[in-house]
Design a protein around this motif. Structure first.
Motif, short mmCIF file in Angstrom:
data_model
loop_
_atom_site.label_atom_id
_atom_site.label_comp_id
_atom_site.label_asym_id
_atom_site.label_seq_id
_atom_site.Cartn_x
_atom_site.Cartn_y
_atom_site.Cartn_z
N HIS A 78 0.74 -1.35 -0.01
CA HIS A 78 -0.21 -0.06 -0.04
C HIS A 78 1.01 1.33 0.00
O HIS A 78 1.96 1.21 0.50
CB HIS A 78 -0.89 -0.04 1.21
N PRO A 79 0.36 2.43 -0.61
CA PRO A 79 1.16 3.67 -0.56
C PRO A 79 1.09 4.14 0.70
O PRO A 79 0.18 4.26 1.58
CB PRO A 79 0.54 4.48 -1.70
N ALA A 80 2.06 5.11 0.84
CA ALA A 80 2.25 5.71 2.15
C ALA A 80 1.36 6.92 2.34
O ALA A 80 0.75 7.40 3.50
CB ALA A 80 3.49 6.19 2.56
N THR A 81 1.12 7.53 1.25
CA THR A 81 0.16 8.71 1.21
C THR A 81 -0.57 8.67 -0.21
O THR A 81 -0.53 7.95 -0.99
CB THR A 81 0.87 9.86 1.00
N VAL A 82 -1.92 9.54 -0.03
CA VAL A 82 -2.81 9.75 -0.94
C VAL A 82 -2.09 10.11 -2.34
O VAL A 82 -2.35 9.66 -3.53
CB VAL A 82 -3.95 10.63 -0.57
N GLY A 83 -0.97 10.93 -1.99
CA GLY A 83 -0.27 11.50 -3.26
C GLY A 83 0.56 10.17 -4.05
O GLY A 83 0.87 10.53 -5.31
N HIS A 84 0.70 9.14 -3.47
CA HIS A 84 1.36 8.13 -4.29
C HIS A 84 0.18 7.08 -4.69
O HIS A 84 0.69 6.13 -5.29
CB HIS A 84 2.19 7.19 -3.10
#
Length: 109
Positions: free
Chosen positions: A25-31
């Motif tokens: 899973h990505p660390a942030t919404v931006g990723h």
């Protein structure tokens, strides 16, 4: 009780499908966009391999598995910071901003 664990070529295909779907899973919404693009590519190739195997593809399950593994190698889960990667950097004493920033000139970590 009977062991119902698949073996042989079917097990290998199922393992490849799991590898296709089970990306970090990505660390942030931006990723999220990079993550979703990569996952979508991997899902598409998993569907092709599964459809071929279920339809009795002429080249067989071993070929379908090899096809999928080759496509997964072309679409590695890189180009975004994962949650685990961010937490590792935080544990090193860096800031959240440092933890979720991709290194310059790299596709990912």
């Amino acid at each position: 009780m009977q062991d119902r664990t698949p073996d042989g070529p079917v097990r290998e295909l199922l393992a490849a499908v799991l590898e296709a779907l089970d990306i970090p899973h990505p660390a942030t919404v931006g990723h999220q966009e990079a993550h979703d693009r990569i996952l979508n590519d991997r899902v598409t190739h998993a569907k092709i391999a599964l459809r071929s195997a279920l339809d009795g593809g002429p080249l067989g399950v071993d070929w379908d598995t090899q096809y999928l593994r080759e496509r997964l190698a072309e679409h590695p889960p890189t180009g975004y910071v994962t949650s685990d990667q961010a937490h590792t950097v935080l544990a090193e004493g860096k800031t959240w901003s440092e933890a979720v920033t991709l290194p310059t000139g790299e596709e990912g970590r």
